[in-house]
Design a protein around this motif. Structure first.
Motif, short mmCIF file in Angstrom:
data_model
loop_
_atom_site.label_atom_id
_atom_site.label_comp_id
_atom_site.label_asym_id
_atom_site.label_seq_id
_atom_site.Cartn_x
_atom_site.Cartn_y
_atom_site.Cartn_z
N THR A 28 77.20 12.99 -8.58
CA THR A 28 78.16 12.13 -7.88
C THR A 28 77.42 10.95 -7.26
OG1 THR A 28 77.99 13.44 -5.86
CG2 THR A 28 79.72 14.04 -7.42
N LEU A 29 78.03 9.77 -7.36
CA LEU A 29 77.48 8.54 -6.82
C LEU A 29 78.58 7.79 -6.08
CD1 LEU A 29 76.17 8.99 -9.90
CD2 LEU A 29 74.88 6.99 -9.23
N PRO A 30 78.23 6.80 -5.25
CA PRO A 30 79.27 6.00 -4.59
C PRO A 30 80.17 5.31 -5.61
CG PRO A 30 77.12 5.61 -3.59
CD PRO A 30 76.87 6.41 -4.83
N LYS A 31 81.35 4.95 -5.18
CA LYS A 31 82.32 4.31 -6.05
C LYS A 31 81.74 3.05 -6.69
CE LYS A 31 87.06 2.53 -6.04
NZ LYS A 31 88.28 2.26 -5.22
N GLY A 32 81.96 2.91 -7.99
CA GLY A 32 81.49 1.74 -8.72
C GLY A 32 80.17 1.93 -9.44
N TYR A 33 79.47 3.05 -9.16
CA TYR A 33 78.17 3.29 -9.78
C TYR A 33 78.30 4.31 -10.91
CZ TYR A 33 76.15 0.60 -6.04
OH TYR A 33 75.84 -0.44 -5.18
N GLU A 34 77.58 4.07 -11.99
CA GLU A 34 77.62 4.93 -13.16
C GLU A 34 76.20 5.39 -13.48
OE1 GLU A 34 79.18 2.37 -16.15
OE2 GLU A 34 81.22 2.36 -15.33
N ILE A 35 76.08 6.63 -13.93
CA ILE A 35 74.77 7.18 -14.29
C ILE A 35 74.80 7.67 -15.73
CG2 ILE A 35 75.29 9.48 -13.37
CD1 ILE A 35 72.29 9.57 -12.46
N SER A 36 73.73 7.41 -16.45
CA SER A 36 73.62 7.83 -17.85
C SER A 36 72.16 8.16 -18.12
CB SER A 36 74.10 6.70 -18.78
OG SER A 36 73.34 5.52 -18.57
N GLY A 279 66.77 -5.59 -6.97
CA GLY A 279 67.58 -6.23 -8.00
C GLY A 279 68.83 -6.87 -7.45
N LYS A 280 69.57 -7.51 -8.35
CA LYS A 280 70.80 -8.21 -7.97
C LYS A 280 72.05 -7.56 -8.56
CE LYS A 280 68.39 -11.38 -5.88
NZ LYS A 280 68.33 -11.39 -4.39
N GLN A 281 71.87 -6.49 -9.37
CA GLN A 281 73.05 -5.91 -10.02
C GLN A 281 73.90 -5.08 -9.07
OE1 GLN A 281 73.57 -2.25 -12.63
NE2 GLN A 281 73.02 -3.78 -14.16
N PHE A 282 73.26 -4.33 -8.18
CA PHE A 282 74.00 -3.45 -7.27
C PHE A 282 74.81 -4.28 -6.28
CE2 PHE A 282 71.27 0.69 -7.44
CZ PHE A 282 71.47 0.75 -8.80
N ALA A 283 75.75 -3.62 -5.64
CA ALA A 283 76.56 -4.27 -4.62
C ALA A 283 75.65 -4.90 -3.56
CB ALA A 283 77.49 -3.26 -3.97
N LYS A 284 76.11 -5.99 -2.96
CA LYS A 284 75.28 -6.78 -2.05
C LYS A 284 74.70 -5.95 -0.92
CE LYS A 284 75.28 -11.12 0.53
NZ LYS A 284 76.08 -12.31 0.95
N HIS A 285 75.46 -5.00 -0.39
CA HIS A 285 74.96 -4.22 0.74
C HIS A 285 73.81 -3.29 0.35
CE1 HIS A 285 77.54 -1.01 -0.96
NE2 HIS A 285 76.73 -0.19 -0.30
N MET A 286 73.57 -3.11 -0.96
CA MET A 286 72.48 -2.27 -1.42
C MET A 286 71.14 -3.01 -1.49
SD MET A 286 73.24 0.91 -1.92
CE MET A 286 71.92 1.43 -3.01
N TYR A 321 71.12 7.13 7.02
CA TYR A 321 70.51 7.92 5.95
C TYR A 321 71.64 8.65 5.24
CZ TYR A 321 66.94 10.87 3.67
OH TYR A 321 66.12 11.49 2.75
N GLU A 322 71.97 8.20 4.02
CA GLU A 322 73.18 8.65 3.35
C GLU A 322 72.89 9.03 1.91
OE1 GLU A 322 76.44 5.56 4.70
OE2 GLU A 322 74.50 4.59 4.43
N PRO A 323 73.69 9.94 1.33
CA PRO A 323 73.50 10.31 -0.07
C PRO A 323 73.83 9.15 -1.01
CG PRO A 323 74.82 11.95 1.09
CD PRO A 323 74.73 10.76 1.99
N PHE A 324 73.03 9.04 -2.07
CA PHE A 324 73.32 8.09 -3.14
C PHE A 324 73.62 8.82 -4.45
CE2 PHE A 324 71.86 4.95 -6.43
CZ PHE A 324 72.92 4.07 -6.27
N ILE A 325 72.81 9.80 -4.80
CA ILE A 325 73.09 10.65 -5.96
C ILE A 325 72.98 12.10 -5.53
CG2 ILE A 325 72.55 11.19 -8.36
CD1 ILE A 325 70.98 8.60 -8.55
N ASN A 366 81.53 -2.99 -10.80
CA ASN A 366 82.55 -3.14 -9.78
C ASN A 366 83.96 -3.28 -10.36
OD1 ASN A 366 82.45 -5.69 -10.84
ND2 ASN A 366 81.79 -6.71 -8.96
N LYS A 367 84.06 -3.21 -11.68
CA LYS A 367 85.40 -3.23 -12.30
C LYS A 367 86.01 -1.84 -12.34
CE LYS A 367 84.21 -7.17 -15.22
NZ LYS A 367 84.12 -7.70 -16.61
#
Length: 367
Positions: A28-36, A279-286, A321-325, A366-367
């Motif tokens: 599980t990841l925050p909304k908008g993030y995909e893992i492969s 990087g610049k791909q993640f949401a700005k707050h990241m 300090y929060e979960p990301f994955i 983010n779509k």
């Protein structure tokens, strides 16, 4: 003396097993993030490095292998795996500098010069061979500073033992003079550090001692303010726990001469790789978040860790300090153990897993 590495090449199977697919579904990841999967069947994958041409290199610990992973069609999945070397002495730590790949074994640093150009016939040379040979906490994580010095940790050869100037430190190695300089001492076993791109400060993880029970002492996230600072081992753990053997006559006031962690983590979560997202791909707050790979406990009555966490830092202090994955642990069943990070040119994030023998790719949509 030039040494020739063993070489094999193979294609990475594009059809993942049902068990592997099930693991991805559990994460599980925050909304908008995909893992492969970026790559599978990378035995005991540890530290990662990405060359300017996009080749992903991976070290290992128990496997003794060094890998090159190539995504020929740029679809975010490696389709070729090259084993650059086998039979190395826990080559966990790797770093690229000026096109050369540096690999940290337990006892030495080796270099593959212009590594992208010699994938078909890889060879290496020894550049430094004066590191301790003890294998207990001897595997490493390495990184270059902007000035070209190589940061090399040397963990202690024990659970807890007396202070020694050769162990329990993070060193800076000048590759021209071969001189080692102590950057941090009193460090039990750091297998992850990064330089904050905004402040220039070095942050590192440290794994606390074992055999004091389920809940003490804390593992640590630390920041170096002045070269040579002492972070407490073996006397003080987590900034608050006096060692029952090495701090018998120490008062609580004596703790103040040691640097307390910026964040005391839960005992035994085993923080390994840490990485400031650039990087610049993640949401700005990241942007500039510090990512922490909690590898997970091995000596606790109920398991903890087995996550990738994200740290918010403001003015040098940790505010969140929060979960990301999450999802690498199912009750008491281990499904994966995150280790280290790297970024691809498009800003997507790679995460290695030495239990599932995999490298994941995280992207933001983010779509």
């Amino acid at each position: 003396m030039l040494r020739y590495a063993l070489f094999t090449a193979s294609l990475i199977c594009s059809t993942f097993s049902a068990a592997a697919d099930e693991l991805l579904e559990r994460l599980t990841l925050p909304k908008g993030y995909e893992i492969s999967y970026f790559a599978k069947n990378v035995d005991n994958a540890r530290q990662l490095a990405v060359s300017k041409s996009g080749v992903v290199y991976a070290g290992s610990r128990k496997a003794g292998n060094l890998y090159a992973l190539i995504d020929n069609n740029q679809d975010g999945v490696a389709d070729r795996k090259i084993v650059l070397a086998q039979g190395l002495n826990m080559p966990s730590g790797i770093a690229l500098y000026n096109g050369d790949l540096y690999v940290a074994e337990v006892h030495r640093i080796i270099r593959f010069k212009n590594v992208d150009k010699q994938l078909s016939k890889p060879s290496f040379e020894v550049v430094f061979d004066e590191l301790p040979t003890e294998r207990h906490h001897g595997w490493k994580f390495i990184r270059f500073t902007d000035e070209g010095e190589l940061l090399v940790p040397v963990g202690v050869p024990c659970n807890v033992c007396a202070e020694n100037e050769r162990f329990g430190r993070i060193f800076s190695l000048n590759l021209q003079t071969k001189k080692l300089t102590t950057i941090a001492q009193g460090v039990r076993n750091s297998v992850g550090f990064d330089i904050n791109p905004q402040s220039g400060a070095l942050w590192f993880s440290d794994n606390g001692r074992d055999m004091m029970g389920d809940d003490i002492p804390p593992d640590e996230i630390n920041r170096v303010s002045v070269d040579g600072e002492h972070f407490g081992f073996p006397y003080v753990h987590g900034g608050s726990v006096l060692d029952p053997e090495y701090a018998k006559d120490m008062s609580l006031a004596d703790m103040q001469k040691y640097v307390a962690p910026k964040l005391a983590l839960q005992a035994h979560v085993a923080p390994l790789g840490i990485h400031f997202y650039r990087g610049k791909q993640f949401a700005k707050h990241m942007h500039n978040k510090l990512l922490v790979a909690e590898h997970g406990s091995w000596n606790r009555s109920s398991k903890v860790g087995y996550k990738v966490m994200m740290v918010t830092i403001k003015e040098g202090e940790i505010t969140a300090y929060e979960p990301f994955i999450s999802g690498f642990l199912d009750k008491e069943q281990t499904l994966g153990r995150p280790v280290a990070f790297a970024e691809l040119a498009d800003g997507s994030l790679l995460v290695s897993d030495d239990f599932a023998n995999a490298i994941y790719r995280v992207r933001y949509n983010n779509k």
